[in-house]
Design a protein around this motif. Structure first.
Motif, PDB file in Angstrom:
ATOM      1  N   SER B   2      61.222 -49.881  36.424  1.00  0.00           N
ATOM      2  CA  SER B   2      60.063 -50.306  37.255  1.00  0.00           C
ATOM      3  C   SER B   2      60.346 -51.817  36.956  1.00  0.00           C
ATOM      4  O   SER B   2      60.883 -52.365  36.013  1.00  0.00           O
ATOM      5  CB  SER B   2      58.840 -49.833  36.427  1.00  0.00           C
ATOM      6  OG  SER B   2      58.533 -48.475  36.604  1.00  0.00           O
ATOM      7  N   LEU B   3      59.475 -52.407  37.992  1.00  0.00           N
ATOM      8  CA  LEU B   3      59.446 -53.851  38.014  1.00  0.00           C
ATOM      9  C   LEU B   3      58.572 -54.246  36.918  1.00  0.00           C
ATOM     10  O   LEU B   3      58.772 -54.998  35.907  1.00  0.00           O
ATOM     11  CB  LEU B   3      59.087 -54.201  39.192  1.00  0.00           C
ATOM     12  CG  LEU B   3      58.923 -55.934  39.397  1.00  0.00           C
ATOM     13  CD1 LEU B   3      59.995 -56.651  39.233  1.00  0.00           C
ATOM     14  CD2 LEU B   3      57.966 -56.475  40.693  1.00  0.00           C
ATOM     15  N   SER B   8      50.240 -47.863  27.098  1.00  0.00           N
ATOM     16  CA  SER B   8      49.281 -47.738  26.135  1.00  0.00           C
ATOM     17  C   SER B   8      48.833 -49.235  25.673  1.00  0.00           C
ATOM     18  O   SER B   8      48.743 -49.546  24.572  1.00  0.00           O
ATOM     19  CB  SER B   8      49.588 -47.209  24.837  1.00  0.00           C
ATOM     20  OG  SER B   8      50.496 -46.082  25.044  1.00  0.00           O
ATOM     21  N   LEU B   9      48.351 -49.855  26.647  1.00  0.00           N
ATOM     22  CA  LEU B   9      47.871 -51.245  26.363  1.00  0.00           C
ATOM     23  C   LEU B   9      46.402 -51.342  25.897  1.00  0.00           C
ATOM     24  O   LEU B   9      45.488 -50.633  26.549  1.00  0.00           O
ATOM     25  CB  LEU B   9      48.130 -52.072  27.694  1.00  0.00           C
ATOM     26  CG  LEU B   9      47.860 -53.591  27.416  1.00  0.00           C
ATOM     27  CD1 LEU B   9      49.240 -54.148  27.166  1.00  0.00           C
ATOM     28  CD2 LEU B   9      47.614 -53.888  28.780  1.00  0.00           C
ATOM     29  N   LEU B  24      50.393 -48.112  33.408  1.00  0.00           N
ATOM     30  CA  LEU B  24      50.618 -48.257  34.854  1.00  0.00           C
ATOM     31  C   LEU B  24      52.078 -48.921  34.880  1.00  0.00           C
ATOM     32  O   LEU B  24      52.608 -49.442  34.127  1.00  0.00           O
ATOM     33  CB  LEU B  24      49.711 -48.991  35.568  1.00  0.00           C
ATOM     34  CG  LEU B  24      49.327 -50.401  35.265  1.00  0.00           C
ATOM     35  CD1 LEU B  24      50.085 -51.365  36.017  1.00  0.00           C
ATOM     36  CD2 LEU B  24      47.892 -50.595  35.778  1.00  0.00           C
ATOM     37  N   SER B  25      52.639 -48.479  36.207  1.00  0.00           N
ATOM     38  CA  SER B  25      53.651 -49.271  36.306  1.00  0.00           C
ATOM     39  C   SER B  25      53.941 -49.583  38.003  1.00  0.00           C
ATOM     40  O   SER B  25      53.239 -48.972  38.688  1.00  0.00           O
ATOM     41  CB  SER B  25      55.031 -48.102  36.115  1.00  0.00           C
ATOM     42  OG  SER B  25      54.990 -46.932  36.986  1.00  0.00           O
ATOM     43  N   ILE B  26      54.590 -50.350  38.101  1.00  0.00           N
ATOM     44  CA  ILE B  26      54.852 -51.100  39.585  1.00  0.00           C
ATOM     45  C   ILE B  26      56.268 -51.046  39.860  1.00  0.00           C
ATOM     46  O   ILE B  26      56.987 -51.709  39.116  1.00  0.00           O
ATOM     47  CB  ILE B  26      54.231 -52.451  39.752  1.00  0.00           C
ATOM     48  CG1 ILE B  26      52.713 -52.323  39.426  1.00  0.00           C
ATOM     49  CG2 ILE B  26      54.525 -53.110  41.041  1.00  0.00           C
ATOM     50  CD1 ILE B  26      52.028 -53.741  39.210  1.00  0.00           C
ATOM     51  N   GLU B  27      56.766 -50.412  40.838  1.00  0.00           N
ATOM     52  CA  GLU B  27      58.258 -50.560  41.540  1.00  0.00           C
ATOM     53  C   GLU B  27      58.303 -51.866  42.230  1.00  0.00           C
ATOM     54  O   GLU B  27      57.444 -52.398  42.664  1.00  0.00           O
ATOM     55  CB  GLU B  27      58.557 -49.164  42.190  1.00  0.00           C
ATOM     56  CG  GLU B  27      58.045 -48.060  41.439  1.00  0.00           C
ATOM     57  CD  GLU B  27      58.915 -47.875  40.097  1.00  0.00           C
ATOM     58  OE1 GLU B  27      60.067 -48.232  40.024  1.00  0.00           O
ATOM     59  OE2 GLU B  27      58.203 -47.369  39.193  1.00  0.00           O
ATOM     60  N   ALA B  28      59.543 -52.029  42.407  1.00  0.00           N
ATOM     61  CA  ALA B  28      59.949 -53.261  43.141  1.00  0.00           C
ATOM     62  C   ALA B  28      59.519 -53.030  44.622  1.00  0.00           C
ATOM     63  O   ALA B  28      59.769 -51.929  45.278  1.00  0.00           O
ATOM     64  CB  ALA B  28      61.197 -53.530  43.109  1.00  0.00           C
ATOM     65  N   GLY B  29      58.772 -54.132  45.221  1.00  0.00           N
ATOM     66  CA  GLY B  29      58.598 -53.944  46.718  1.00  0.00           C
ATOM     67  C   GLY B  29      57.032 -53.028  46.698  1.00  0.00           C
ATOM     68  O   GLY B  29      56.629 -52.863  48.142  1.00  0.00           O
ATOM     69  N   GLN B  30      56.420 -52.687  45.831  1.00  0.00           N
ATOM     70  CA  GLN B  30      55.068 -51.886  45.780  1.00  0.00           C
ATOM     71  C   GLN B  30      53.952 -52.616  45.917  1.00  0.00           C
ATOM     72  O   GLN B  30      54.106 -53.885  45.276  1.00  0.00           O
ATOM     73  CB  GLN B  30      55.108 -50.971  44.892  1.00  0.00           C
ATOM     74  CG  GLN B  30      55.316 -49.490  44.960  1.00  0.00           C
ATOM     75  CD  GLN B  30      55.309 -48.437  43.993  1.00  0.00           C
ATOM     76  OE1 GLN B  30      54.839 -49.011  42.625  1.00  0.00           O
ATOM     77  NE2 GLN B  30      55.326 -47.151  44.235  1.00  0.00           N
ATOM     78  N   ILE B  31      53.009 -52.286  46.384  1.00  0.00           N
ATOM     79  CA  ILE B  31      51.474 -52.662  46.404  1.00  0.00           C
ATOM     80  C   ILE B  31      50.814 -51.710  45.593  1.00  0.00           C
ATOM     81  O   ILE B  31      50.621 -50.719  45.996  1.00  0.00           O
ATOM     82  CB  ILE B  31      50.841 -53.047  47.707  1.00  0.00           C
ATOM     83  CG1 ILE B  31      51.916 -54.162  48.383  1.00  0.00           C
ATOM     84  CG2 ILE B  31      49.477 -53.842  47.311  1.00  0.00           C
ATOM     85  CD1 ILE B  31      51.401 -54.461  49.838  1.00  0.00           C
ATOM     86  N   VAL B  32      50.364 -51.873  44.247  1.00  0.00           N
ATOM     87  CA  VAL B  32      49.679 -51.200  43.412  1.00  0.00           C
ATOM     88  C   VAL B  32      48.091 -51.966  43.495  1.00  0.00           C
ATOM     89  O   VAL B  32      48.092 -53.006  43.246  1.00  0.00           O
ATOM     90  CB  VAL B  32      50.361 -50.914  41.918  1.00  0.00           C
ATOM     91  CG1 VAL B  32      49.514 -50.485  41.011  1.00  0.00           C
ATOM     92  CG2 VAL B  32      51.499 -50.527  42.332  1.00  0.00           C
ATOM     93  N   THR B  33      46.979 -50.798  43.592  1.00  0.00           N
ATOM     94  CA  THR B  33      45.687 -51.617  43.441  1.00  0.00           C
ATOM     95  C   THR B  33      44.858 -50.863  42.347  1.00  0.00           C
ATOM     96  O   THR B  33      45.208 -49.638  41.804  1.00  0.00           O
ATOM     97  CB  THR B  33      44.939 -51.552  44.599  1.00  0.00           C
ATOM     98  OG1 THR B  33      43.764 -51.971  44.429  1.00  0.00           O
ATOM     99  CG2 THR B  33      44.897 -49.672  45.045  1.00  0.00           C
ATOM    100  N   VAL B  34      44.147 -51.803  41.450  1.00  0.00           N
ATOM    101  CA  VAL B  34      43.350 -51.013  40.394  1.00  0.00           C
ATOM    102  C   VAL B  34      42.145 -51.333  41.145  1.00  0.00           C
ATOM    103  O   VAL B  34      41.551 -52.525  41.356  1.00  0.00           O
ATOM    104  CB  VAL B  34      43.616 -51.920  39.190  1.00  0.00           C
ATOM    105  CG1 VAL B  34      42.514 -51.565  38.116  1.00  0.00           C
ATOM    106  CG2 VAL B  34      45.190 -51.636  38.772  1.00  0.00           C
ATOM    107  N   ILE B  35      41.101 -50.298  41.304  1.00  0.00           N
ATOM    108  CA  ILE B  35      40.039 -50.415  41.715  1.00  0.00           C
ATOM    109  C   ILE B  35      39.135 -49.867  40.316  1.00  0.00           C
ATOM    110  O   ILE B  35      39.286 -49.298  39.538  1.00  0.00           O
ATOM    111  CB  ILE B  35      39.603 -49.614  42.697  1.00  0.00           C
ATOM    112  CG1 ILE B  35      40.139 -48.127  42.728  1.00  0.00           C
ATOM    113  CG2 ILE B  35      40.299 -50.080  43.983  1.00  0.00           C
ATOM    114  CD1 ILE B  35      39.473 -47.167  43.877  1.00  0.00           C
TER     115      ILE B  35
END
Ligand SMILES: Nc1ncnc2c1ncn2[C@@H]1O[C@H](COP(=O)(O)OP(=O)(O)OP(=O)(O)O)[C@@H](O)[C@H]1O
Ligand SMILES: [Mg+2]
Lengths: 347, 237
Positions: B2-3, B8-9, B24-35
């Motif tokens: 993952s990027l 466990s933060l 949580l994890s974010i892959e390269a080129g992804q848009i991830v949202t936290v609401i």
């Protein structure tokens, strides 16, 4: 008082005011970037004068020992910090920046000891020798408490001044010095003799203030310094390290203080503890500029110089009393309007 | 790999735990949202990711431990935050704010000039106002400047805290279009938003944060049809 005398006093006042301008601008610069009111700043100016005087008489200046001691302390502290953070890759750069760089002028001085130097060389070397003092003090004293309140930083700064005066006595001795005049030439202007030295002093203040302004407006590093002053968090978020801009502020301000020391050394007799009074006068200028406004600060410092010149004509024993009493209303007025300035800074 | 991988933060303000056991994890080129609702810990999570707040747990950027790095080093590594209160240089011009945005790679002058043209092209309003001081801009112009300054830093991972806050609907759409277009340039985005519908429509993956904990997550187009989410965050429909 005849108008002739008034004119002479005014010119004298502008010349000493011009010297205070340089120190006052340094105060504002350091405060804006680091939030430290650097009380020992006048001492840096006095130490430059003492260094220059030592070079004139072909003695080794006390600055060498002072810088060597501070460099050793700063290096030890930074090495400890590197090892604690188990950041061993940082050690070479620590040794380079905290030990080698400050000691280069000291080494130069060591090799040049006893040789006869021309006046510009002596001035340049004095400036170089004094330059590392403030940044090293920053590393030793202020960096560990960088997030403290302005009041605590000021208290520490005050204590540092007294420590530095003690070190000044140890490294420079108690004798007063006065260096050779920059030049003996003088010009006649509107029936008055004005010495070329006066022009040089005022000219240097103008030139170096302008250079500083150009640096802030035109270079990226200058803009980074302003950015740190305007918004520290914002600066960090674009990758500007406040420790780096802080060091830059101390170096630049030391250049100004050093130049003021060089300019003042042929005008008055300087002792190891003379710095405090220059500092105080310049500080009043900085307060008139509310510690944020460079042009108003410069005008304020000029005003102090002119007041001082007239006051010493009326009664030289009460010179300081007259100067600082006359400034009280100005300071009161400024402190009433400072509220607005701070509101703006909040934006 | 993952990027960005967070495991466990925990983030605390003194004794108060504002973020608890978040992964949580974010892959390269992804848009991830936290609401999530107000006070859920979204801003806190972003502040810990950029290094403004200390945290406990694992935080890897391309497999490297982030928590050893100071804020400035994370910016140099390509993580850039547009914070909730923007932190612009108020007393400096729009142009200076943008130029300083590129501070972390200041030696690439040609690249920075191209980047500046690109930002002015995306936000013509900033070009018009380039000599104006940042603290005299309108709310919407400030948002554009904040986003523009972040783009100047050539982010690989852009952390956006409520980029549509207080903007007129037309500009909100424009901002989300820009965020979506970042995907093509290879920039990954971690997007925190009140405007949950617009965020989920733009994002690939969504997480729901409530009182510091992740209570739901999944592909954005699944979450957007989740009845419980529709009731709480998406305002019916
Ligand atoms: N400096 C602080 N000291 C103590 N508590 C804080 C501090 N900052 C935030 N908090 C608390 O931490 C919790 C999370 O705050 P945070 O700002 O991360 O929420 P948020 O999800 O961004 O909310 P919003 O949608 O309103 O922006 C809140 O309960 C808040 O009161
Ligand atoms: Mg928030």
């Amino acid at each position: 008082m005849s108008s002739d005398i008034a004119a002479i006093l005014a010119i004298d006042g502008i010349a000493s005011g011009a010297i205070y301008v340089l120190i006052a601008i340094g105060f504002v610069l350091i405060f804006a970037v680091t939030r430290v009111i650097f009380v020992p700043f006048g001492d840096i100016s006095a130490f430059t004068a003492l260094t220059l005087a030592a070079l004139e008489t072909q003695r080794l200046p006390g600055t060498m020992g002072l810088v060597a001691m501070l460099a050793a302390m700063a290096t030890l502290m930074q090495l400890t910090a590197d090892i604690r953070a188990s950041d061993l890759k940082a050690i070479p750069s620590t040794l380079f920046f905290y030990l080698v760089v400050p000691l280069v002028p000291v080494a130069l001085m060591w090799f040049a000891a006893g040789s006869v130097m021309s006046m510009p060389v002596r001035m340049g070397l004095s400036l170089l020798l004094v330059l590392p003092i403030a940044p090293l003090l920053d590393r030793i004293v202020f960096r560990p408490i960088a997030d403290a309140s302005v009041l605590l930083l000021l208290t520490v700064s005050m204590a540092l001044h007294f420590a530095l005066v003690g070190l000044g006595l140890m490294f420079f001795g108690p004798e007063g010095v006065r260096t050779q005049p920059l030049t003996d030439a003088s010009w006649e202007i509107a029936g008055m003799q004005v010495s070329l030295q006066t022009f040089l002093i005022v000219g240097s203040a103008v030139v170096f203030s302008t250079l500083l302004y150009a640096f802030f407006e035109l270079t990226l590093t200058g803009k980074a310094l302003r950015a740190t002053a305007v918004n520290r968090t914002g600066a960090r978020l674009v990758g500007i390290r406040p420790a780096y801009t802080g060091t830059m502020a101390y170096v630049l301000a030391s250049i100004l203080a050093g130049i003021s020391g060089i300019l003042i050394s042929p005008v008055t007799t300087i002792f190891y503890d003379s710095g405090f009074l220059f500092g105080l006068r310049a500080f009043v200028g900085a307060i008139i500029g509310a510690m944020v406004n460079y042009p108003v600060t410069a005008l304020g410092a000029l005003l102090v110089g002119v007041l001082e010149s007239f006051a010493s004509f009326w009664s030289s024993a009460f010179k300081e009393v007259i100067v600082f009493s006359l400034l009280l209303p100005v300071l009161l007025w400024r402190s009433l309007s400072v509220g607005e300035v701070e509101d703006e800074a909040e934006e | 790999m993952s990027l960005l991988a967070i495991r466990s933060l925990d983030v605390c303000y003194g004794k108060v735990e504002a973020v608890r056991q978040v992964s949580l994890s974010i892959e390269a080129g992804q848009i991830v949202t936290v609401i999530g609702p107000n006070g859920a810990g979204k801003t806190t999570l972003l502040a810990a990711t950029i290094g403004l707040l200390p945290s406990v747990g694992e935080m890897l950027f391309e497999g490297h431990d982030l928590r050893r790095l100071q804020v400035e080093a994370r910016v140099e590594a390509g993580i850039v935050l547009v914070p909730e209160n923007r932190e612009l240089f108020g007393d400096m011009s729009v142009a200076d704010n943008l130029v300083l945005g590129a501070y972390s790679h200041r030696h690439d002058r040609a690249g920075n000039r191209r980047n500046l043209d690109d930002v002015y092209h995306r936000f013509p309003r900033l070009l018009e106002r380039r000599q104006q001081k940042a603290n005299t801009l309108s709310g919407g112009e400030r948002q554009m400047l904040a986003l523009g300054r972040a783009l100047m830093a050539k982010p690989r991972l852009l952390l956006l805290d409520e980029p549509s806050l207080g903007l007129a609907p037309l500009i909100v759409r424009e901002i989300f279009k820009i965020i979506a277009s970042l995907r093509e340039t290879g920039v990954s985005v971690l997007l925190v938003e009140q405007n949950a519908r617009a965020a989920l429509e733009t994002a690939d993956v969504g997480y729901v944060l409530e009182t510091g904990e992740i209570v739901n997550s999944g592909p954005a187009d699944t979450l957007i049809h989740d009845p419980k989410l529709i009731a709480t965050y998406l305002g019916g429909h």
